[in-house]
Design a protein around this motif. Structure first.
Motif, mmCIF file in Angstrom:
data_model
loop_
_atom_site.group_PDB
_atom_site.id
_atom_site.type_symbol
_atom_site.label_atom_id
_atom_site.label_comp_id
_atom_site.label_asym_id
_atom_site.label_seq_id
_atom_site.Cartn_x
_atom_site.Cartn_y
_atom_site.Cartn_z
ATOM 1 N N SER A 208 32.994 7.310 1.829
ATOM 2 C CA SER A 208 34.401 7.240 2.214
ATOM 3 C C SER A 208 34.536 7.092 3.726
ATOM 4 N N ARG A 209 35.733 6.670 4.171
ATOM 5 C CA ARG A 209 35.971 6.486 5.609
ATOM 6 C C ARG A 209 36.342 7.788 6.281
ATOM 7 N N GLY A 210 36.581 8.785 5.455
ATOM 8 C CA GLY A 210 36.933 10.078 6.022
ATOM 9 C C GLY A 210 36.915 11.118 4.926
ATOM 10 N N GLU A 211 36.782 12.379 5.338
ATOM 11 C CA GLU A 211 36.800 13.437 4.339
ATOM 12 C C GLU A 211 37.668 14.596 4.807
ATOM 13 N N ILE A 212 38.611 14.959 3.965
ATOM 14 C CA ILE A 212 39.422 16.159 4.188
ATOM 15 C C ILE A 212 38.857 17.204 3.245
ATOM 16 N N ARG A 213 38.424 18.344 3.803
ATOM 17 C CA ARG A 213 37.819 19.352 2.928
ATOM 18 C C ARG A 213 38.683 20.616 2.848
ATOM 19 N N LEU A 214 38.910 21.039 1.625
ATOM 20 C CA LEU A 214 39.678 22.257 1.400
ATOM 21 C C LEU A 214 38.729 23.415 1.128
ATOM 22 N N HIS A 215 39.078 24.572 1.663
ATOM 23 C CA HIS A 215 38.223 25.750 1.519
ATOM 24 C C HIS A 215 38.984 26.850 0.803
ATOM 25 N N LYS A 216 38.264 27.601 0.019
ATOM 26 C CA LYS A 216 38.884 28.741 -0.659
ATOM 27 C C LYS A 216 37.861 29.858 -0.692
ATOM 28 N N ILE A 217 38.228 30.944 -0.083
ATOM 29 C CA ILE A 217 37.299 32.072 -0.026
ATOM 30 C C ILE A 217 37.960 33.287 -0.664
ATOM 31 N N ASN A 218 37.307 33.828 -1.659
ATOM 32 C CA ASN A 218 37.829 35.028 -2.306
ATOM 33 C C ASN A 218 37.040 36.228 -1.819
ATOM 34 N N ASP A 219 37.706 37.108 -1.064
ATOM 35 C CA ASP A 219 37.038 38.375 -0.793
ATOM 36 C C ASP A 219 37.716 39.433 -1.665
ATOM 37 N N LYS A 220 37.393 40.687 -1.433
ATOM 38 C CA LYS A 220 37.863 41.733 -2.357
ATOM 39 C C LYS A 220 39.385 41.847 -2.372
ATOM 40 N N VAL A 221 40.001 41.627 -1.214
ATOM 41 C CA VAL A 221 41.430 41.883 -1.098
ATOM 42 C C VAL A 221 42.288 40.653 -1.369
ATOM 43 N N GLU A 222 41.872 39.546 -0.834
ATOM 44 C CA GLU A 222 42.748 38.386 -0.940
ATOM 45 C C GLU A 222 41.939 37.103 -1.040
ATOM 46 N N SER A 223 42.659 36.049 -1.364
ATOM 47 C CA SER A 223 42.029 34.746 -1.404
ATOM 48 C C SER A 223 42.570 33.944 -0.226
ATOM 49 N N LYS A 224 41.664 33.437 0.598
ATOM 50 C CA LYS A 224 42.075 32.697 1.794
ATOM 51 C C LYS A 224 41.840 31.209 1.590
ATOM 52 N N ARG A 225 42.806 30.425 2.034
ATOM 53 C CA ARG A 225 42.643 28.980 1.921
ATOM 54 C C ARG A 225 42.584 28.345 3.302
#
Ligand SMILES: Nc1ncnc2c1ncn2[C@@H]1O[C@H](COP(=O)(O)OP(=O)(O)O)[C@@H](O)[C@H]1O
Ligand SMILES: [Mg+2]
Length: 259
Positions: A208-225
């Motif tokens: 691809s000509r570019g990449e947008i990457r999404l992140h999702k991290i689940n720790d004990k308290v919350e899920s961060k995006r």
């Protein structure tokens, strides 16, 4: 250089104005990270400008996509949706695929006659080819009827197509030719990819000509995006990963904070 808005203000800012039109981009991330929602934002932005836009649904059935988008306040009615959700007909013991068919929307597929039921090794090829044919047919119909073209295309997702497929060089060549096809349509396209994948870097990401990457991290308290730009050819961009908020207003990106 001309820029095309993604429909998400913070993301446009990270891209120094938006995407360079007419090219294929990868949108990658784990399940639930917001890939489909990002795709809907991108298509709705085109609808606002009265562009013709199309979503190829391979992961989630179109009615579910529609319901989820409604819940976020999007009117998805003007988006053309092609139903190409693959249907696995059966697995044999040992894990290989006996017969893979593709459920194709009858309305759009009635003119495409040479979709074959696949043999074990041809599954991938048939799927990519059938999706490409479907899009070609749609694009030709639109041009014949209205003299217009599709300017935005979202493939959601290519991972679904690859699940049944070949590995290695063959897959790379198929994906390369699919991307060339999208570029020749002169559409700006988002190819949604599930990451992490069992094999390293998926072909569509490095082609691809570019990449947008999404992140999702689940720790004990919350899920961060979060959201980051991995690459963007022909442009400078924000190198940081920024927090992404997914709410009833859809996706918002905070460019002042770091993830
Ligand atoms: N109306 C909403 N309000 C808040 N969060 C939502 C809403 N709709 C969807 N989400 C969140 O978005 C996530 C799904 O996003 P989606 O774009 O489908 O991700 P992906 O395509 O990467 O799997 C869900 O897991 C849910 O947490
Ligand atoms: Mg999705």
């Amino acid at each position: 250089m001309e820029r095309l808005s993604t429909g998400i203000k913070g993301l446009d800012k990270m891209l120094h104005g938006g995407l360079i039109p007419g090219r294929p981009y990868a949108v990658s991330g784990p399940p639930g990270s917001g890939k489909t929602t990002l795709g809907i934002h991108f298509l709705i932005e085109g609808v606002k400008d009265e562009e013709n836009v199309i979503l190829v649904a391979l992961d989630e059935p179109p009615n579910e996509i529609k319901l989820n988008a409604w819940a976020l306040g999007f009117d998805v009615a003007p988006i053309r949706i092609l139903d190409a959700v693959p249907e696995v007909k059966g697995f044999q013991r040992g894990g290989y695929i006996k017969d893979v068919g593709t459920v194709l929307d009858l309305h759009t597929m009635r003119d495409v006659k040479d979709i074959k039921r696949s043999k074990i090794l041809r599954a991938m090829e048939v799927s990519i080819h059938s999706v490409q044919k479907m899009l070609r047919q749609e694009a030709d119909d639109l041009y014949d009827e209205e003299g217009e073209v599709y300017s935005r295309v979202v493939i959601d997702s290519i991972t679904a197509l690859k699940m049944f497929g070949m590995k290695g060089e063959d897959q790379r060549i198929l994906i390369q030719s699919f991307m060339r096809f999208l570029a020749e349509m002169e559409a700006t396209s988002l190819i949604i990819t599930q990451i992490p994948e069992p094999d390293d870097l998926p072909s569509e990401v490095f082609l691809s000509r570019g990449e947008i990457r999404l992140h999702k991290i689940n720790d004990k308290v919350e899920s961060k995006r979060g959201i980051g730009i991995e690459k963007m050819k022909g442009s400078e961009f924000d190198e940081h990963i920024r927090p992404l908020n997914l709410s009833s207003r859809g996706i918002e990106v905070d460019t002042k904070k770091l993830f």
